[in-house]
Design an enzyme around this catalytic site. Sequence first.
Site, PDB file in Angstrom:
ATOM      1  N   ARG A 135       0.812  -1.233   0.000  1.00  9.70           N
ATOM      2  CA  ARG A 135       0.000   0.000   0.000  1.00  9.70           C
ATOM      3  C   ARG A 135       0.839   1.274   0.000  1.00  9.70           C
ATOM      4  O   ARG A 135       0.412   2.315   0.494  1.00  9.70           O
ATOM      5  CB  ARG A 135      -0.985   0.018   1.176  1.00  9.70           C
ATOM      6  N   LYS A 157       2.966  11.035 -11.986  1.00  7.46           N
ATOM      7  CA  LYS A 157       2.155  10.096 -12.773  1.00  7.46           C
ATOM      8  C   LYS A 157       2.958   8.818 -12.938  1.00  7.46           C
ATOM      9  O   LYS A 157       4.089   8.851 -13.429  1.00  7.46           O
ATOM     10  CB  LYS A 157       1.845  10.671 -14.153  1.00  7.46           C
ATOM     11  N   GLU A 199      10.182  17.832 -25.636  1.00  7.40           N
ATOM     12  CA  GLU A 199       9.466  18.171 -24.397  1.00  7.40           C
ATOM     13  C   GLU A 199      10.071  19.428 -23.747  1.00  7.40           C
ATOM     14  O   GLU A 199       9.383  20.150 -23.038  1.00  7.40           O
ATOM     15  CB  GLU A 199       9.492  16.996 -23.406  1.00  7.40           C
ATOM     16  N   LYS A 246       7.360  22.527 -14.878  1.00  2.77           N
ATOM     17  CA  LYS A 246       6.460  21.401 -14.614  1.00  2.77           C
ATOM     18  C   LYS A 246       6.011  21.410 -13.158  1.00  2.77           C
ATOM     19  O   LYS A 246       4.850  21.153 -12.850  1.00  2.77           O
ATOM     20  CB  LYS A 246       7.107  20.059 -14.989  1.00  2.77           C
ATOM     21  N   GLU A 256      -4.630  16.937 -12.929  1.00  6.63           N
ATOM     22  CA  GLU A 256      -5.001  17.289 -14.296  1.00  6.63           C
ATOM     23  C   GLU A 256      -6.484  17.604 -14.460  1.00  6.63           C
ATOM     24  O   GLU A 256      -7.170  17.037 -15.301  1.00  6.63           O
ATOM     25  CB  GLU A 256      -4.581  16.152 -15.251  1.00  6.63           C
ATOM     26  N   ARG A 260      -2.907  21.453 -16.002  1.00  3.77           N
ATOM     27  CA  ARG A 260      -1.919  20.403 -16.306  1.00  3.77           C
ATOM     28  C   ARG A 260      -2.116  19.840 -17.710  1.00  3.77           C
ATOM     29  O   ARG A 260      -1.183  19.346 -18.331  1.00  3.77           O
ATOM     30  CB  ARG A 260      -1.975  19.297 -15.242  1.00  3.77           C
ATOM     31  N   ASN A 264       0.012  18.620 -22.440  1.00  2.00           N
ATOM     32  CA  ASN A 264      -0.255  17.725 -23.571  1.00  2.00           C
ATOM     33  C   ASN A 264      -0.148  18.432 -24.912  1.00  2.00           C
ATOM     34  O   ASN A 264      -0.573  17.890 -25.932  1.00  2.00           O
ATOM     35  CB  ASN A 264      -1.647  17.103 -23.428  1.00  2.00           C
ATOM     36  N   HIS A 267       0.504  16.567 -28.063  1.00  2.00           N
ATOM     37  CA  HIS A 267       0.334  15.156 -27.735  1.00  2.00           C
ATOM     38  C   HIS A 267      -0.910  14.533 -28.372  1.00  2.00           C
ATOM     39  O   HIS A 267      -0.924  13.328 -28.618  1.00  2.00           O
ATOM     40  CB  HIS A 267       0.312  14.962 -26.216  1.00  2.00           C
ATOM     41  N   HIS A 271       0.190  11.465 -30.186  1.00  2.00           N
ATOM     42  CA  HIS A 271      -0.271  10.124 -29.787  1.00  2.00           C
ATOM     43  C   HIS A 271      -0.912   9.401 -30.963  1.00  2.00           C
ATOM     44  O   HIS A 271      -0.790   8.178 -31.110  1.00  2.00           O
ATOM     45  CB  HIS A 271      -1.287  10.225 -28.644  1.00  2.00           C
ATOM     46  N   HIS A 285       8.352   8.700 -28.939  1.00  5.18           N
ATOM     47  CA  HIS A 285       7.335   9.600 -28.387  1.00  5.18           C
ATOM     48  C   HIS A 285       7.666  11.072 -28.651  1.00  5.18           C
ATOM     49  O   HIS A 285       6.838  11.816 -29.174  1.00  5.18           O
ATOM     50  CB  HIS A 285       7.188   9.323 -26.887  1.00  5.18           C
TER      51      HIS A 285
HETATM   52  N1  LIG Z   1       4.823   9.754 -16.011  1.00  8.19           N
HETATM   53  C1  LIG Z   1       4.780  10.754 -16.843  1.00  8.19           C
HETATM   54  O1  LIG Z   1       4.379  11.873 -16.503  1.00  8.19           O
HETATM   55  C2  LIG Z   1       5.290  10.553 -18.238  1.00  8.19           C
HETATM   56  C3  LIG Z   1       5.485  11.660 -19.069  1.00  8.19           C
HETATM   57  C4  LIG Z   1       6.032  11.443 -20.327  1.00  8.19           C
HETATM   58  C5  LIG Z   1       6.357  10.157 -20.732  1.00  8.19           C
HETATM   59  N2  LIG Z   1       6.133   9.108 -19.893  1.00  8.19           N
HETATM   60  C6  LIG Z   1       6.504   7.742 -20.289  1.00  8.19           C
HETATM   61  O2  LIG Z   1       7.913   7.697 -20.436  1.00  8.19           O
HETATM   62  C7  LIG Z   1       8.252   6.631 -21.325  1.00  8.19           C
HETATM   63  C8  LIG Z   1       9.299   7.135 -22.291  1.00  8.19           C
HETATM   64  O3  LIG Z   1      10.421   7.544 -21.563  1.00  8.19           O
HETATM   65  P1  LIG Z   1      11.883   7.561 -22.202  1.00  8.19           P
HETATM   66  O4  LIG Z   1      11.844   8.286 -23.481  1.00  8.19           O
HETATM   67  O5  LIG Z   1      12.794   7.960 -21.135  1.00  8.19           O
HETATM   68  O6  LIG Z   1      12.050   6.019 -22.636  1.00  8.19           O
HETATM   69  P2  LIG Z   1      12.951   4.812 -22.093  1.00  8.19           P
HETATM   70  O7  LIG Z   1      12.892   4.690 -20.646  1.00  8.19           O
HETATM   71  O8  LIG Z   1      12.532   3.636 -22.898  1.00  8.19           O
HETATM   72  O9  LIG Z   1      14.423   5.252 -22.542  1.00  8.19           O
HETATM   73  C9  LIG Z   1      14.701   5.463 -23.909  1.00  8.19           C
HETATM   74  C10 LIG Z   1      15.907   4.634 -24.370  1.00  8.19           C
HETATM   75  O10 LIG Z   1      17.092   5.153 -23.813  1.00  8.19           O
HETATM   76  C11 LIG Z   1      17.846   4.125 -23.153  1.00  8.19           C
HETATM   77  N3  LIG Z   1      18.551   4.807 -22.055  1.00  8.19           N
HETATM   78  C12 LIG Z   1      18.011   5.355 -20.952  1.00  8.19           C
HETATM   79  N4  LIG Z   1      18.950   6.045 -20.266  1.00  8.19           N
HETATM   80  C13 LIG Z   1      20.115   5.880 -20.934  1.00  8.19           C
HETATM   81  C14 LIG Z   1      21.423   6.369 -20.735  1.00  8.19           C
HETATM   82  N5  LIG Z   1      21.716   7.216 -19.725  1.00  8.19           N
HETATM   83  N6  LIG Z   1      22.381   6.015 -21.603  1.00  8.19           N
HETATM   84  C15 LIG Z   1      22.087   5.199 -22.673  1.00  8.19           C
HETATM   85  N7  LIG Z   1      20.854   4.742 -22.927  1.00  8.19           N
HETATM   86  C16 LIG Z   1      19.873   5.083 -22.071  1.00  8.19           C
HETATM   87  C17 LIG Z   1      16.821   3.116 -22.763  1.00  8.19           C
HETATM   88  O11 LIG Z   1      17.389   1.842 -22.598  1.00  8.19           O
HETATM   89  C18 LIG Z   1      15.864   3.181 -23.954  1.00  8.19           C
HETATM   90  O12 LIG Z   1      16.373   2.387 -25.002  1.00  8.19           O
HETATM   91  C19 LIG Z   1       6.962   6.219 -22.013  1.00  8.19           C
HETATM   92  O13 LIG Z   1       6.551   4.987 -21.462  1.00  8.19           O
HETATM   93  C20 LIG Z   1       5.983   7.312 -21.625  1.00  8.19           C
HETATM   94  O14 LIG Z   1       4.654   6.848 -21.531  1.00  8.19           O
HETATM   95  C21 LIG Z   1       5.623   9.286 -18.668  1.00  8.19           C
HETATM   96 ZN   LIG Z   2       5.292  13.659 -23.803  1.00  7.37          ZN
END
Ligand SMILES: NC(=O)c1ccc[n+]([C@@H]2O[C@H](COP(=O)([O-])OP(=O)(O)OC[C@H]3O[C@@H](n4cnc5c(N)ncnc54)[C@H](O)[C@@H]3O)[C@@H](O)[C@H]2O)c1
Ligand SMILES: [Zn+2]
Length: 387
Positions: A135, A157, A199, A246, A256, A260, A264, A267, A271, A285
Amino acid sequence: MTDTKDDNDNNHSTIQTVPVALGDRSYEILVGTGLLDVIGEHITPFLKQPRVFIVTEKTVFQHQGNRLKTALENANITAHWFTLEAGEATKSFDQYHSLACDLLGAGIERSDIILAFGGGVIGDLAGFAASSLLRGINFIQIPTTLLSQVDSSVGGKTGINTPFGKNLIGAFYQPKRVIIDTTTLNTLPLRELQAGYAEVVKYGLIDDPDFFTWLEENCDAVMAEKQGHNSSQLRIEAITHCCRAKARIVAADEREKGQRALLNLGHTFGHALEAECGYDGTILHGEAVAIGMIQALETSVRLGAANMKNRDRVIKHFKKIGMKTSAAEVDKPLNADALLQHMFKDKKVEAGEIGFILGDIGAASMQRGVNLDIIRSVLHDSIHAPR
Ligand SMILES: NC(=O)c1ccc[n+]([C@@H]2O[C@H](COP(=O)([O-])OP(=O)(O)OC[C@H]3O[C@@H](n4cnc5c(N)ncnc54)[C@H](O)[C@@H]3O)[C@@H](O)[C@H]2O)c1
Ligand SMILES: [Zn+2]
């Protein structure tokens, strides 16, 4: 904002602190270089006993794992490692279930700390595990991609994907701290850095035209693959600025209900592109969001809500960074109607109406009831834009 000469001394930087004001769930974001190497200093205040449970993935471990391992050993903190596969597929119910069992099997207690060490995939999954196991277990974000440093690690999130769509199972659950070591980006592939940069620009386009102008002037240093002292200071400055933006939005509207949603920007369009490409790596993304922000600006121009010159400024800026600016650059046959259909599945659809974030640079707002013929023609023109 600073502008100092580069002297290639990358070792020392002051730590920037950004507060996220959420009452008794308030926390700090630390931004600097080399924080990973002295992680003990930054996590010890949150440890009831000298041990941590680290959730990471193979690629991050390969590039940055030893730094964290050594730093924890130096601080006499015992580390339990949970190293998953890299990639979006890890944000699944199956992976969540197996991680939860592994953490419980290792004897995690409610007073322990989970470290989410990786990009947005690990932050979202580990954060969700932290929110739900026993929890609620405290967790700390150590984001290692530009996207996760300026966006996903801040704001609470967390979640996983389902066959019905991305992020449909999750929770709002705030970390205890976010520790951003910008040197972790030194091993990030350029394409990922560029995707995350979308972003960064987003914050300028939402409500901060001066930040966009600053980025136009400083993007070379912020994005430089080889970071010297000056560029690393400017990178820290850009990331800190995004975190502040942010944090401000999240503090005003954690769940949101209104403001917030402006995060997007780009997006709804983005998306749709991602969904149409099937999340198979054809488009990242951030790449989809960059194209989506240009489409949103183009829509705004056609509605008389943005200046054509400003649209062209943003296109020029993205091109300078090496980013895609139109759907024509996506390696997949696309059509406007299919993209539009995806938009109707967006979380911001209310009573069948899509909520678009539109407006000029620094003046975004949510618009409903936008003429869909305009959206269709913007999509069509983006798909058929000269490359
Ligand atoms: N929670 C939120 O508010 C929020 C907001 C935006 C996106 N997201 C989520 O985030 C995810 C995308 O995040 P991301 O773009 O970081 O993707 P990711 O975590 O998949 O990382 C992208 C790539 O970079 C590699 N990588 C990471 N750090 C590295 C480093 N220091 N050196 C070498 N390689 C490295 C990873 O292995 C991967 O191949 C999606 O699932 C999306 O839905 C969440
Ligand atoms: Zn985004």
